[in-house]
Design a protein around this motif. Structure first.
Motif, PDB file in Angstrom:
ATOM      1  N   LEU A 153      32.860  20.673  64.733  1.00 63.10           N
ATOM      2  CA  LEU A 153      32.794  19.188  64.793  1.00 63.10           C
ATOM      3  C   LEU A 153      32.105  18.641  63.517  1.00 63.10           C
ATOM      4  O   LEU A 153      32.469  17.513  63.199  1.00 63.10           O
ATOM      5  CB  LEU A 153      31.871  18.563  66.104  1.00 63.10           C
ATOM      6  CG  LEU A 153      32.674  19.056  67.416  1.00 63.10           C
ATOM      7  CD1 LEU A 153      31.623  18.690  68.439  1.00 63.10           C
ATOM      8  CD2 LEU A 153      33.844  18.065  67.380  1.00 63.10           C
ATOM      9  N   ALA A 154      31.129  19.181  62.976  1.00 62.68           N
ATOM     10  CA  ALA A 154      30.247  18.734  61.870  1.00 62.68           C
ATOM     11  C   ALA A 154      31.438  18.842  60.874  1.00 62.68           C
ATOM     12  O   ALA A 154      31.281  18.038  59.915  1.00 62.68           O
ATOM     13  CB  ALA A 154      29.303  19.477  61.407  1.00 62.68           C
ATOM     14  N   ILE A 155      32.252  19.728  60.451  1.00 55.58           N
ATOM     15  CA  ILE A 155      33.327  19.923  59.524  1.00 55.58           C
ATOM     16  C   ILE A 155      34.096  18.723  59.296  1.00 55.58           C
ATOM     17  O   ILE A 155      34.463  18.199  58.498  1.00 55.58           O
ATOM     18  CB  ILE A 155      33.998  21.006  59.697  1.00 55.58           C
ATOM     19  CG1 ILE A 155      33.124  22.551  59.450  1.00 55.58           C
ATOM     20  CG2 ILE A 155      35.376  21.115  58.627  1.00 55.58           C
ATOM     21  CD1 ILE A 155      33.867  23.748  59.486  1.00 55.58           C
ATOM     22  N   ASP A 184      35.696  18.010  73.804  1.00 63.40           N
ATOM     23  CA  ASP A 184      34.716  18.083  72.702  1.00 63.40           C
ATOM     24  C   ASP A 184      35.094  17.058  71.461  1.00 63.40           C
ATOM     25  O   ASP A 184      34.220  16.849  70.646  1.00 63.40           O
ATOM     26  CB  ASP A 184      34.227  19.287  72.260  1.00 63.40           C
ATOM     27  CG  ASP A 184      33.554  19.909  73.435  1.00 63.40           C
ATOM     28  OD1 ASP A 184      33.207  19.529  74.398  1.00 63.40           O
ATOM     29  OD2 ASP A 184      33.528  21.274  73.283  1.00 63.40           O
ATOM     30  N   MET A 185      36.467  16.945  71.144  1.00 63.82           N
ATOM     31  CA  MET A 185      36.953  16.325  69.987  1.00 63.82           C
ATOM     32  C   MET A 185      36.118  14.725  70.158  1.00 63.82           C
ATOM     33  O   MET A 185      36.641  14.134  71.103  1.00 63.82           O
ATOM     34  CB  MET A 185      38.390  16.410  69.931  1.00 63.82           C
ATOM     35  CG  MET A 185      38.893  17.476  69.182  1.00 63.82           C
ATOM     36  SD  MET A 185      38.689  17.260  67.391  1.00 63.82           S
ATOM     37  CE  MET A 185      39.674  16.347  66.612  1.00 63.82           C
ATOM     38  N   PRO A 186      35.281  14.472  69.139  1.00 63.26           N
ATOM     39  CA  PRO A 186      35.047  13.064  69.321  1.00 63.26           C
ATOM     40  C   PRO A 186      36.019  11.931  69.083  1.00 63.26           C
ATOM     41  O   PRO A 186      36.992  12.236  68.305  1.00 63.26           O
ATOM     42  CB  PRO A 186      33.984  12.989  68.013  1.00 63.26           C
ATOM     43  CG  PRO A 186      34.322  13.959  66.910  1.00 63.26           C
ATOM     44  CD  PRO A 186      35.126  14.967  67.870  1.00 63.26           C
ATOM     45  N   SER A 187      36.185  10.973  70.000  1.00 65.55           N
ATOM     46  CA  SER A 187      37.198   9.900  69.936  1.00 65.55           C
ATOM     47  C   SER A 187      36.730   8.821  70.508  1.00 65.55           C
ATOM     48  O   SER A 187      35.902   8.460  71.389  1.00 65.55           O
ATOM     49  CB  SER A 187      38.287  10.628  70.781  1.00 65.55           C
ATOM     50  OG  SER A 187      39.222   9.550  70.943  1.00 65.55           O
ATOM     51  N   LEU A 188      37.094   7.515  69.623  1.00 65.90           N
ATOM     52  CA  LEU A 188      36.459   6.471  70.075  1.00 65.90           C
ATOM     53  C   LEU A 188      37.288   5.685  71.017  1.00 65.90           C
ATOM     54  O   LEU A 188      37.304   4.660  71.495  1.00 65.90           O
ATOM     55  CB  LEU A 188      36.722   5.542  68.670  1.00 65.90           C
ATOM     56  CG  LEU A 188      35.751   5.747  67.540  1.00 65.90           C
ATOM     57  CD1 LEU A 188      36.083   4.764  66.416  1.00 65.90           C
ATOM     58  CD2 LEU A 188      34.629   5.322  67.745  1.00 65.90           C
ATOM     59  N   PHE A 201      39.871   8.005  65.867  1.00 72.22           N
ATOM     60  CA  PHE A 201      40.546   7.468  67.116  1.00 72.22           C
ATOM     61  C   PHE A 201      41.521   8.795  67.317  1.00 72.22           C
ATOM     62  O   PHE A 201      41.894   9.449  66.562  1.00 72.22           O
ATOM     63  CB  PHE A 201      41.581   6.362  66.978  1.00 72.22           C
ATOM     64  CG  PHE A 201      40.753   4.983  66.920  1.00 72.22           C
ATOM     65  CD1 PHE A 201      40.606   4.409  68.261  1.00 72.22           C
ATOM     66  CD2 PHE A 201      40.311   4.289  65.711  1.00 72.22           C
ATOM     67  CE1 PHE A 201      39.745   3.282  67.993  1.00 72.22           C
ATOM     68  CE2 PHE A 201      39.646   3.310  65.958  1.00 72.22           C
ATOM     69  CZ  PHE A 201      39.195   2.589  66.953  1.00 72.22           C
ATOM     70  N   LYS A 202      42.135   9.005  68.586  1.00 74.44           N
ATOM     71  CA  LYS A 202      43.151   9.788  68.973  1.00 74.44           C
ATOM     72  C   LYS A 202      44.090   9.082  69.002  1.00 74.44           C
ATOM     73  O   LYS A 202      44.461   7.798  69.466  1.00 74.44           O
ATOM     74  CB  LYS A 202      42.793  10.300  70.328  1.00 74.44           C
ATOM     75  CG  LYS A 202      43.991  11.424  70.955  1.00 74.44           C
ATOM     76  CD  LYS A 202      43.721  11.883  72.135  1.00 74.44           C
ATOM     77  CE  LYS A 202      44.745  13.017  72.343  1.00 74.44           C
ATOM     78  NZ  LYS A 202      44.793  13.570  73.758  1.00 74.44           N
ATOM     79  N   VAL A 203      45.258   9.422  68.181  1.00 75.71           N
ATOM     80  CA  VAL A 203      46.649   8.681  67.946  1.00 75.71           C
ATOM     81  C   VAL A 203      47.701   9.361  68.311  1.00 75.71           C
ATOM     82  O   VAL A 203      48.128  10.349  68.064  1.00 75.71           O
ATOM     83  CB  VAL A 203      46.715   8.416  66.494  1.00 75.71           C
ATOM     84  CG1 VAL A 203      47.867   7.289  66.281  1.00 75.71           C
ATOM     85  CG2 VAL A 203      45.635   7.604  65.856  1.00 75.71           C
TER      86      VAL A 203
END
Length: 210
Positions: A34-36, A84-88, A117-119
């Motif tokens: 996630l940091a990468i 866990d994927m950060p997404s707005l 964003f997840k697109v």
């Protein structure tokens, strides 16, 4: 040992091969996936977005950077559970029915992904019905429509009308863009916003989900 700043710099330079090498080195050294993504790949893309907005970078360079970022994200994705994927939030994007142009749409897609964003990119020549199906299936917060021809512009209104008919209009924001599109047209058809370019599109979408 590779670090996040170097990775961000490689994204800015649009060096895909270098991005892949650095991502692999970070993964091997035990860096958090996630940091990468957030501190390396997306951090670099955010700088690209700001430079593009100021006119310091142009579309071909931005596309190169976005492609390098995407290559890095694809490598790291398998190491992260989807939840866990950060997404707005999720954006459904496509060129409207009858429109076969996708350079602008692809740029917006990449910049939105870079913005967190997840697109869901539906592609070109997308009917109103397909937009609706995707909004329901992916629980999207935003619908982004592109048109490059004046003849395909009415399809944008058809999609907005269908969203209303399906009871989804108050659940999603609608953003439109493309060469012939104007703020006035956006207001006329009841869109929530208009973006003259990809950087503005990302800013607007971020405002909406903030």
């Amino acid at each position: 040992m590779a670090n996040f700043e170097n990775l961000a710099q490689s994204v800015i330079s649009g060096r895909e091969g270098q991005v892949k090498e650095q991502v692999q080195a970070l993964v091997d050294s035990g860096a958090s996936p996630l940091a990468i993504i957030s501190e390396g790949l997306i951090a670099g893309m955010n700088i690209v977005g700001a430079s593009f907005k100021k006119g310091d970078m142009f579309v071909p360079e931005v596309l190169r950077s976005a492609k390098a970022m995407s290559a890095g994200i694809e490598m790291v994705k398998p190491l992260i559970a989807d939840k866990d994927m950060p997404s707005l939030g999720t954006v459904v994007i496509g060129a409207v029915q009858g429109d076969l142009h996708d350079i602008g749409k692809n740029l917006v897609t990449m910049m939105l992904e870079g913005g967190g964003f997840k697109v869901i990119d539906l592609g070109i020549d997308i009917s109103s019905e397909k937009f609706i199906v995707a909004v329901k299936e992916h629980n999207a917060k935003i619908v982004a429509m592109a048109a490059l021809l004046t003849t395909t512009m009415p399809a944008m209104k058809e999609t907005i009308d269908l969203l209303a008919k399906e009871g989804l209009r108050d659940k999603v924001k609608v953003i439109i863009g493309g060469a012939p599109i104007t703020e006035d047209f956006a207001n006329q058809i009841g869109a929530d916003g208009y973006a003259p370019d990809a950087a503005v599109a990302v800013d607007l979408c971020k405002e909406w989900v903030a």
